[in-house]
Design an enzyme around this catalytic site. Structure first.
Site, PDB file in Angstrom:
ATOM      1  N   HIS A   1       0.816  -1.220   0.000  1.00  0.00           N
ATOM      2  CA  HIS A   1       0.000   0.000   0.000  1.00  0.00           C
ATOM      3  C   HIS A   1       0.849   1.268   0.000  1.00  0.00           C
ATOM      4  O   HIS A   1       0.339   2.339  -0.233  1.00  0.00           O
ATOM      5  CB  HIS A   1      -0.998  -0.021   1.178  1.00  0.00           C
ATOM      6  CG  HIS A   1      -0.417   0.356   2.506  1.00  0.00           C
ATOM      7  ND1 HIS A   1       0.073  -0.566   3.424  1.00  0.00           N
ATOM      8  CD2 HIS A   1      -0.239   1.583   3.101  1.00  0.00           C
ATOM      9  CE1 HIS A   1       0.524   0.065   4.488  1.00  0.00           C
ATOM     10  NE2 HIS A   1       0.346   1.379   4.321  1.00  0.00           N
TER      11      HIS A   1
ATOM     12  N   ASP B   1      -0.558  -7.440   1.573  1.00  0.00           N
ATOM     13  CA  ASP B   1       0.063  -6.108   1.602  1.00  0.00           C
ATOM     14  C   ASP B   1       1.588  -6.267   1.731  1.00  0.00           C
ATOM     15  O   ASP B   1       2.185  -6.043   2.777  1.00  0.00           O
ATOM     16  CB  ASP B   1      -0.517  -5.304   2.784  1.00  0.00           C
ATOM     17  CG  ASP B   1      -0.086  -3.846   2.735  1.00  0.00           C
ATOM     18  OD1 ASP B   1       0.468  -3.427   1.672  1.00  0.00           O
ATOM     19  OD2 ASP B   1      -0.270  -3.143   3.737  1.00  0.00           O
TER      20      ASP B   1
ATOM     21  N   SER C   1       4.568   2.696   7.814  1.00  0.00           N
ATOM     22  CA  SER C   1       4.085   1.669   6.892  1.00  0.00           C
ATOM     23  C   SER C   1       5.213   1.119   6.033  1.00  0.00           C
ATOM     24  O   SER C   1       6.029   1.878   5.512  1.00  0.00           O
ATOM     25  CB  SER C   1       3.016   2.245   5.962  1.00  0.00           C
ATOM     26  OG  SER C   1       1.796   2.311   6.666  1.00  0.00           O
TER      27      SER C   1
END
Ligand SMILES: *[C@@H]1O[C@H](CO)[C@@H](O)[C@H](O)[C@H]1NC(C)=O
Ligand SMILES: *[C@@H]1O[C@H](CO)[C@@H](O)[C@H](O)[C@H]1NC(C)=O
Ligand SMILES: *[C@@H]1O[C@H](CO)[C@@H](O)[C@H](O)[C@H]1NC(C)=O
Ligand SMILES: *[C@@H]1O[C@H](CO)[C@@H](O)[C@H](O)[C@H]1NC(C)=O
Ligand SMILES: [Ca+2]
Ligand SMILES: [Ca+2]
Ligand SMILES: [Ca+2]
Length: 705
Positions: A502, A557, A654
């Protein structure tokens, strides 16, 4: 018949006539009217001639003439060569006469004269007598001119041969001894030896008249020419004697020997020259004499032998001549090779093999080669490693040896189970001129990055709320990305960045996915890490399960960024290991999440980290249910954190990893990727469970060798 008889008789009655018999090889001569009685008062001379080179032989078959004392009345007189050969009359048994009987008359020249004479009567005691006359045969017989003695010089017109006489029927010819030439008179000989040629494989040659004194003023050239591939040997015989001088070398007469046009000696005096091996198939002997002297000259015996080539000799100790023969002659050959580890060289040219053939002039058709030690050249450089010489430094020739090693501790040599790094790294320059390892051959070793071994690992004992600044080297795998905003990642190997899908394809993001991908590595300070430079990306790989359009589903992901260039590992830049065991997800197992994300509502300028426990799956599910969230929490995710503690990963973190120290191997392992959460620093965080993706990661990383 009568008429012809009269005519002939009338003809014969002429006194004192001569008759020439045309040249014939044989014929007869008779008295007139033979066999009828011959006439009185008759005289005739018959000239018998035979061809030149013949002599006349005459024999009487019938003879019946009036006998008289001294053959005074009737007679036959024979003469030749101006000599009287006799006067004959009577018949066999007559007491007064002188009959010729069976006597053979021979001329020396080709002419014989026969004179027949009669007086006025033929009577005895008053009685008339009849005599039949004579019948003689003549023939031409060969004159053996060679046998004729030259002492009857007076009138003999025959010149005689000065050297050699050869008789044949009807003639003769002269020839001269070797070294002399027949002059135009056909009889005399003069020394002429300017171009004597000998082609027999062996023979004798001597000066003219040997062993009597040689003639003066000679310009002799005796050439011996035998087949190519043969060599001439000369052996002089005794006596040897050429006019000489005490002080000056051969001033008067000289014998010079040339082999292949090169002078190999000049001789005179009484000392016999040594035996000469001309090493040639062409020898010229030049013999010059002056106008005086009485030396006896020289004689030699020449023989031939197949020509020999010089014994091949190695130019260095590394050359091997195969099956060395004691002798090499015309058409023989030899093969040269080198000792192991050496290379045949002809000048600067490398040879695969070498053969030389003995030529007809006694030389080898090519020069001896040399053997040069094989050179393996500079060893190949080892990425992330190096080598050192275990033999003399910088020498790369046969039997030189090197040891490859990897840059420890960041790299480690890839070895097979049974092999040690020192065995794998040892290379020797072989006889083929190639660096080789005992087991692996030419292939050089590989230095693989060492994962999960930070030089300066984090030492976390206390719980610190809100995270903590990381020290340099605590999380050397940490990547700082800037794609659609800040993100994190972790280094795998030396050219792969593990991150969350992502960060590349954000959920609920409509803009086209053409964002630039910047990756920074190797520092804990944002400012410093950017100074170290962006690492260009070659390839991006997103897991196929990832769905950008499903905002509540972070399944799959995970993404891999392949760097254009591999990075040089060091204390601040090291890869992390991948998990291999479910035990890395045990409840309460403490892990570390590091990142450049937002903390306390500020953008961090330094890498920070938190220490979190792996949470129970049910606790997280309950927590989500309590928040009435529909987010997917699948088996390929896990959660971590403790709602009672106010710390968590957040935006900007992230893509970073959840790192766990494996106490068994003392290695740091990435067990998860920071994937999603609900707000920051609140409750649990959700992670991509890496153990489920290890196969995919390895497959992706293998694709680029
Ligand atoms: C001629 O006379 C001599 C001597 O008188 C005699 O010997 C001879 O036989 C005679 N010849 C002939 C043919 O009668
Ligand atoms: C001798 O004769 C040989 C053969 O004909 C010739 O090659 C050579 O030149 C001659 N040598 C001299 C000095 O004339
Ligand atoms: C991405 O593509 C869009 C449309 O093609 C363009 O407007 C935008 O500038 C591009 N962004 C980058 C970072 O290249
Ligand atoms: C996982 O780790 C446990 C405990 O260290 C060990 O007993 C087990 O064999 C490991 N399993 C694998 C597949 O490595
Ligand atoms: Ca008579
Ligand atoms: Ca003759
Ligand atoms: Ca002389």
């Amino acid at each position: 018949m009568w008429l012809s008889y009269l005519l002939v008789a009338g003809l014969f009655c002429s006194m004192g006539g001569s008759i020439f018999i045309p040249q014939k090889l044989f014929g007869e001569v008779t008295s007139p009217l033979y066999p009828k009685p011959y006439p009185n008062n008759f005289e005739r001379t018959t000239v018998i001639t035979v061809p030149q080179g013949y002599r006349v032989k005459l024999v009487f078959w019938q003879f019946n003439l009036e006998p008289s004392e001294g053959c005074f009345y009737d007679y036959v007189k024979i003469s030749a060569d101006k000599k009287n050969l006799g006067r004959f009359c009577g018949q066999l048994g007559s007491p007064l006469g002188n009959p010729p009987g069976k006597k053979e008359f021979m001329s020396r020249g080709n002419k014989m004269l026969l004179t027949f004479h009669t007086d006025f009567s033929n009577e005895e005691n008053g009685t008339i007598m009849f005599y039949r006359g004579f019948l003689a045969y003549y023939q031409a017989v060969d004159l053996d001119e060679c046998a004729s003695q030259p002492n009857s010089v007076e009138e003999d017109p025959q010149p005689w041969c000065q050297h050699l006489c050869h008789n044949y029927i009807g003639g003769y010819f002269c020839s001269c001894h070797p070294g002399y030439k027949l002059q135009t008179d056909g009889h005399s000989c003069q020394a002429e030896c300017s171009s004597e040629l000998y082609t027999e494989p062996s023979g004798y040659i001597s000066s003219l008249e040997y062993p009597k004194p040689y003639p003066p003023d000679l310009r002799c050239n005796y050439s011996i020419r035998v087949e190519r591939g043969l060599t001439l040997h000369l052996k002089f015989l005794e006596p040897f004697e050429i006019d000489d001088h005490q002080q000056v070398h051969c001033p008067y007469d000289q014998l010079q020997v040339y082999a292949n046009g090169k002078n190999i000696g000049e001789f005179c005096g009484t000392q016999r020259p040594p035996d000469l091996d001309s090493s040639s198939n062409a020898v010229d002997l030049l013999f010059f004499t002056d106008e005086s002297g009485d030396s006896r000259g020289w004689k030699l015996h020449y023989t031939t032998e197949i020509i020999k080539c010089p014994q091949p000799k190695a130019l260095d100790e590394f050359t091997i001549i195969q099956d060395l023969q004691p002798q090499y002659q015309f058409r023989d050959y030899f093969i040269a090779t080198c000792k192991q580890g050496y290379q045949l060289m002809e000048g600067n040219k490398m040879l695969l093999s070498f053969t030389a053939v003995c030529q007809d002039d006694g030389t080898w058709h090519r020069a001896m080669p040399r053997c040069k030690i094989k050179d393996c050249g500079q060893p190949r450089s080892l990425p992330n490693g190096d080598f050192k010489y275990t033999t003399t430094k910088g020498v790369n020739t046969y039997q030189a040896s090197i040891q490859y090693y990897c840059h420890e501790p960041y790299y480690k040599m890839l070895t097979r189970a049974e092999s040690s790094e020192s065995a794998r790294g040892k290379y020797t320059c072989t006889a083929q001129g190639i660096w080789k390892n005992g087991q692996e051959g030419e292939k050089i070793p590989r230095c693989l990055p060492v994962c999960g071994k930070p030089v300066n690992p984090v030492e976390q004992t206390q719980r610190i709320i809100g995270g903590q600044r990381a020290q340099l080297g605590n999380f050397p795998w940490q990547a700082f990305t800037n794609i659609h905003g800040r993100g994190g990642g972790a280094l795998l190997g030396d050219r792969w960045i593990l991150t969350a899908a992502h960060t590349l394809y954000p959920k609920e993001h409509d803009s086209p996915n053409n964002a630039t991908v910047d990756v920074f590595l190797g520092h804990t300070s944002v400012e410093e890490i950017m100074k170290l430079g962006n690492h260009p990306i070659r390839r991006v790989s997103i897991h196929p399960d990832y769905r950008q359009d499903e905002s509540n589903n972070f399944e799959g992901d995970i993404a891999l960024l392949e760097l254009e260039n591999s990075v040089a590992l060091g204390p601040n830049l090291l890869p992390i290991c991948l998990p291999d065991n479910e035990t890395f997800y045990d409840n309460g197992l403490m892990g570390y999440v590091s990142g450049f994300g937002i903390t306390a509502e500020r953008i961090a300028s330094n890498l920070r980290f938190v220490r979190l426990p792996v949470a129970r799956r049910e606790a997280c599910e309950n927590w989500l249910r309590g928040l009435k969230r529909k987010d997917v929490f699948s088996q390929s995710m896990f959660c971590a954190g403790d709602p009672s503690l106010k710390q968590d990963s957040c935006q900007g973190d992230s893509g970073g990893v959840f790192a766990v120290r494996d106490p068994n191997s003392d290695r740091w392992v990435a067990t998860g990727i920071v994937s999603w959460g609900i707000g920051c620093s609140r409750g649990y965080g959700f992670y991509t469970k890496l153990l489920n993706y290890v196969d995919w990661i390895k497959k992706e990383m293998e694709e680029e060798g």
